[in-house]
Enzyme design. Structure first.
Site, mmCIF file in Angstrom:
data_model
loop_
_atom_site.group_PDB
_atom_site.id
_atom_site.type_symbol
_atom_site.label_atom_id
_atom_site.label_comp_id
_atom_site.label_asym_id
_atom_site.label_seq_id
_atom_site.Cartn_x
_atom_site.Cartn_y
_atom_site.Cartn_z
ATOM 1 N N HIS A 6 -24.454 24.457 1.979
ATOM 2 C CA HIS A 6 -24.355 24.806 0.611
ATOM 3 C C HIS A 6 -23.243 25.982 0.228
ATOM 4 C CE1 HIS A 6 -26.249 26.115 -3.141
ATOM 5 N NE2 HIS A 6 -26.052 27.418 -2.915
ATOM 6 N N ALA A 48 -6.991 -1.920 1.202
ATOM 7 C CA ALA A 48 -5.876 -1.395 2.184
ATOM 8 C C ALA A 48 -6.974 -1.258 3.634
ATOM 9 C CB ALA A 48 -5.365 -0.077 2.161
ATOM 10 N N ASP A 91 -4.906 -8.703 2.658
ATOM 11 C CA ASP A 91 -5.150 -9.751 1.413
ATOM 12 C C ASP A 91 -5.110 -10.884 1.353
ATOM 13 O OD1 ASP A 91 -5.387 -6.834 0.527
ATOM 14 O OD2 ASP A 91 -3.719 -6.946 -1.066
ATOM 15 N N THR A 108 0.773 -11.184 5.479
ATOM 16 C CA THR A 108 1.628 -11.470 4.220
ATOM 17 C C THR A 108 1.184 -10.635 2.904
ATOM 18 O OG1 THR A 108 1.032 -13.361 4.087
ATOM 19 C CG2 THR A 108 2.962 -13.183 5.165
ATOM 20 N N GLY A 110 -5.164 -8.529 -11.845
ATOM 21 C CA GLY A 110 -5.583 -9.019 -10.302
ATOM 22 C C GLY A 110 -4.181 -9.292 -9.795
ATOM 23 N N ARG A 111 -4.851 -9.802 -8.236
ATOM 24 C CA ARG A 111 -3.556 -9.842 -7.497
ATOM 25 C C ARG A 111 -3.877 -11.317 -6.745
ATOM 26 N NH1 ARG A 111 -0.280 -6.042 -6.280
ATOM 27 N NH2 ARG A 111 0.234 -6.669 -4.360
ATOM 28 N N CYS A 134 0.802 -1.179 -0.045
ATOM 29 C CA CYS A 134 -0.094 -0.088 0.121
ATOM 30 C C CYS A 134 0.701 1.386 0.101
ATOM 31 C CB CYS A 134 -0.887 -0.076 1.177
ATOM 32 S SG CYS A 134 -1.805 1.406 1.380
#
Ligand SMILES: Cc1cc2nc3c(=O)[nH]c(=O)nc-3n(C[C@H](O)[C@H](O)[C@H](O)COP(=O)(O)OP(=O)(O)OC[C@H]3O[C@@H](n4cnc5c(N)ncnc54)[C@H](O)[C@@H]3O)c2cc1C
Ligand SMILES: Cc1cc2nc3c(=O)[nH]c(=O)nc-3n(C[C@H](O)[C@H](O)[C@H](O)COP(=O)(O)OP(=O)(O)OC[C@H]3O[C@@H](n4cnc5c(N)ncnc54)[C@H](O)[C@@H]3O)c2cc1C
Lengths: 99, 467, 467
Positions: free
Chosen positions: C443, C319, C311, C140, C270-271, C44
């Site tokens: 606003h 992340a 992951d 990891t 992809g990962r 990251c």
């Protein structure tokens, strides 16, 4: 005041407010329990099963206050982490590491 | 309601308060007219919220081009076509006011052109015509307050309306009299466009109403950007001479007087409610000494079928308050249980970085008797802020000690006004700091700083050390 | 825990999942070590979220300078110093990873340098040393998936890590293989820096997982900006020749093959979870066929005192999910009742405009059996968007019909990621569309478009006609 309300749950307002029927048990058809994050956290702390709690918010949304009163009344006036209900089957109890 | 009225609802004024009321009333099936003597959109669209934001954006792009050198992007000679700038800004205003006109048509709101004044409590004269209505909504807004000694001529001495027309060339030396939101927004614009800007404020602090810590940080950043800020200072008089406008400034603490010379002077010392020509007394409507027409939480004046919304009703004079009140008035007239029950009214200074807040300041919370805790997260610790080249500022949260209930959020930083969305909803939902801390915030976003401020309340922020 | 362990907690991997776990565990009084074989901050900070956002910002400033002509601001010759650009980006990464290192020190987290592998379920070897711990957290992460036929050399054919180093000169023709978030972010960067970019995607839609309407709008805008998008297309092989990289593209529907020539090819398909050298079996930890180490909602693996976050645990590989899971694991170990119970995990494509969403897409909601209503508000009707020169996009809300419960928010627009704060909190608070519609929004802000989308759900938006 220590709960979580909502404009929708207060007296009046603008917009087309779809009012929920009388608040009932919070478990929904798809299994989601409508509860604010702090109420979910408190329920875990007190060992309260959220599906047993009557939510006082729109659509039966459970607020912190609802969990507290359930902890006090629903469990015979006993509160605190010591009075854990049976943990959800899938989740083993966390090990407590004495420091 | 009998059939004898021309309209169910007649709205006086087509500013944000008025046009929201008119459109919502029409959406709810009522027969609606809206009288306006100048341009639809009111102060906000024509000479307020919108054109200031256009100029602010343009100014920020000039600053951004300068800062681009940090990452290797440089430009040759820069040139600003002032006529085009003014035209672009006017184009946005035209598009938006045209949009309101189109919405009136599409919603079948009758647009009455001209000055409106009461004949009696159900009758209003607009231009030469007289119309009756079952309910009437007063949305006549506000206008700039005047400052004796500094006569506005809209060229060298201007109010906010005159300041919106950028002169060519940009004035070299600019004085903003009044360190409120409007003063700072114009100071920021002119500073970015190359003017040397000084702001003076009578009170000991600029941006009254905002949190003291946030204001301190904000003022520090504005000073760093080159704006000179003098508090406890007033302008006594101005004299136009060949070399510029000579302004006598007085330090209100010491009484010391100095004369400084400027090329343009902005008078932005507040706004006052506008009821001129309205003839409110003919309807029996109460007008206070300061010119306000007070309303209850259902926007009703002392005359039950006459409603009041927006700047003419009360402070703070902000467009979103006017809009909300307009909706409430329309819904109440339509028999809906609406009420102006906002927990808090957000405030924003649209500079770069922005200063934005909603809810109680630390001082207000203490005044109200809350026992509080606070959490602060500096943007210098935000990865997203670094990638945006904008690490000045912080998020500060004011929270009730025992209950963890969120009381206020104060942000100095880029996109602070966008982050108010979460803060405002949190306050309205009676959320706790834990609710925010437990909510997943996308990475890397500025919103993570709101999360971290909530964690800081519990001394559990990750990216700073918690004292 | 007996005294015989070196640490209460040993974390493997110092990415966002790992460093959040380590710091929170330390905050809760535990004795913590964190092993990392490369740089703290993981994918990251080093080669993911952060450096991409830096490059995206730089690219957007180039585009902004071009658009400044609309309001009269023009520049002479523009020049981009690529070495400085890369250095600036690296500087931000260094500052942030240095920050994590400093936080480790300040929180007394022992930083172990080297490859970690399990010896047994309480023992981990890091480099030459062996350490025991009562609890172990596996964090990891993941690494880029490979694509047969397109061998990554990190110069002409790159993965996301290689693409982060901008070559000098910027490649004239760029191919992004994979129309996911990473593919689009790089496409946007290179496009803004002057490359002619083509994205190919195997599936019928880009950004899988996002709402179909939002993706359609997003793709339309990206196309307008000059990025060529080809769906249902795959890259079979690449050959480096004197005039560039010849890539064979295949239309997967028709089977038609063409060869196109590029100067740089990004493979972003992809990962996959990363467990190489971890020796998880020595601890008895289950690794799935696809390489994930599954965890329950308390982040526990099949071995009760070994936790898994980020992951390597599951999709989506984001992340903020890793961070949340890291906090949960640390708190569970410390005996707190934490749980990964997020209602929704937000997603963002940090292009300009951004595509950002949280909660159910329209299709997902229907699939789950919800009867729904939707509300859409186009940014072309937003005054704030006009002043920001950014009116492309919309806010779309998916809401349960009978209960008004908010199910999902999908935004294409400037600062969309900032607006997710409100949307995410609303979902977690089980808010209704009315809760949002009743909340005053400042606003003129982009957040008003969120309000208007909620009003549109009830056919009561003010600034558009409600069908
Ligand atoms: C420079 C500047 C910047 C600002 N920026 C912001 C900002 O960023 N955000 C924000 O929230 N607020 C901002 N404001 C304040 C905001 O403009 C006002 O709060 C808002 O316009 C109030 O709306 P209103 O409908 O009450 O009245 P107004 O907008 O004042 O509209 C009243 C309308 O009524 C008409 N009218 C008055 N009397 C009569 C009559 N007798 N007959 C017929 N028509 C009549 C007027 O012509 C006018 O069009 C700004 C103000 C200024 C001056
Ligand atoms: C180009 C790109 C852009 C991205 N942008 C975003 C974004 O904007 N927002 C977002 O949410 N996500 C984004 N991501 C995804 C995000 O980077 C990952 O989801 C996140 O890094 C996962 O964190 P983690 O802690 O699980 O693992 P990682 O960040 O992968 O960290 C794992 C760490 O463990 C170390 N390690 C692995 N095995 C061992 C071992 N045996 N011994 C010692 N150390 C070991 C590795 O060296 C690494 O440092 C992006 C990814 C990429 C590639």
């Amino acid at each position: 005041r220590s709960g979580s309300g909502a404009p929708g749950s207060s007296t009046a307002g603008t917009g087309t407010l779809t009012r929920a029927p009388a608040p009932g048990p919070a478990a929904r058809a798809d299994g989601r329990v409508l509860a604010v994050p702090a109420a979910r956290q408190l329920a875990r702390e007190l060992g309260v099963e959220l599906t047993q709690v009557q939510g006082s918010g729109p659509n039966g949304r459970i607020r912190v206050q609802d969990v507290m009163s359930y902890g006090q009344q629903g469990q015979g006036g006993q509160t605190g982490p010591a009075q854990q209900t049976a943990p959800a089957a899938a989740i083993p109890q966390p090990p407590v590491i004495p420091q | 309601m009998t059939k004898s009225f021309d309209f169910d609802v007649l709205v006086i004024g087509a500013g944000p308060g008025g046009y929201h009321a008119a459109i919502r009333a029409a959406q709810l099936g009522l027969k609606v007219a809206c009288a306006e003597r100048e341009a639809v959109g009111g102060v906000c669209l024509n000479v307020g919220c919108i054109p200031t934001k256009a100029l602010l954006h343009a100014g920020e792009q000039i600053a951004a081009a300068r800062h681009a050198a940090d990452f290797g992007l440089t430009f040759g000679q820069q040139s600003l076509d002032i006529a085009k700038l003014n035209g672009w800004k006017d184009g946005i205003v035209k598009k938006l006011t045209g949009g309101v006109g189109a919405l009136f048509k599409a919603n079948k709101v009758t647009h009455l052109i001209g000055q409106a004044s009461f004949v009696d409590d159900h009758t209003v004269k607009v231009g030469d015509q007289t119309y009756s209505a079952a309910s009437i909504i007063i949305a006549t807004g506000s206008e700039p307050a005047k400052l004796p000694g500094l006569e506005v001529d809209q060229s060298s001495i201007v109010d906010s309306t005159g300041a919106l027309v950028m002169p060519d060339p940009v004035p070299a030396r600019m004085l903003c009299v009044g360190g409120g939101v409007i003063g700072f927004e114009f100071a920021h614009v002119y500073n970015n466009m190359g003017a040397k800007v000084k702001i003076i404020e009578f009170l000991p602090n600029v941006i009254p109403g905002a949190d003291a810590d946030a204001v301190k940080e904000f003022a520090k950043i504005m000073t760093k950007q080159g704006i000179e800020i003098a508090v406890q200072t007033k302008a006594n008089r101005a004299e136009k001479k060949a070399d510029g406008i000579h302004v006598e400034l007085e330090n209100v603490k010491t009484g010391e007087k100095t004369v400084e010379v400027f090329d343009r002077v902005l008078v932005a010392v507040g706004r006052r409610p506008r009821t001129d020509g309205l003839n409110a007394q003919a309807a029996g409507v109460t007008v206070t000494e300061r010119g306000f027409i007070p309303a209850d939480t259902r926007q009703r004046s002392n005359v039950p079928h006459i409603y009041v919304v927006g700047d003419v009703a009360s402070n703070p004079m902000l467009a979103h308050k006017a809009m909300k009140e307009g909706l409430v008035a329309a819904e109440v007239i339509a028999g809906k249980p609406a009420e102006q029950d906002a927990v808090a009214i957000p405030g924003v200074v649209y500079t770069s970085p922005e200063l934005a807040w909603v809810g109680l300041t630390e001082a207000e919370a203490k005044e109200k008797g809350y026992e509080i805790k606070t959490g602060v997260f500096p943007l210098s610790a935000s990865g997203r802020a670094m990638t945006l080249q904008a690490t000045d500022g912080f998020v500060k949260m004011v929270v009730e000690k025992d209950t963890d209930l969120l009381l206020g959020v104060h942000i100095v930083g880029p996109h602070a006004s966008d982050l108010l969305g979460e803060a405002g909803l949190a306050l309205e939902m009676a959320a706790t700091a834990s609710d925010i801390a437990l909510t997943m915030h996308a990475h890397p976003t500025l919103g993570e700083s709101v999360l971290e401020a909530a964690e800081a309340v519990h001394k559990q922020a990750i990216h700073i050390m918690n004292r």
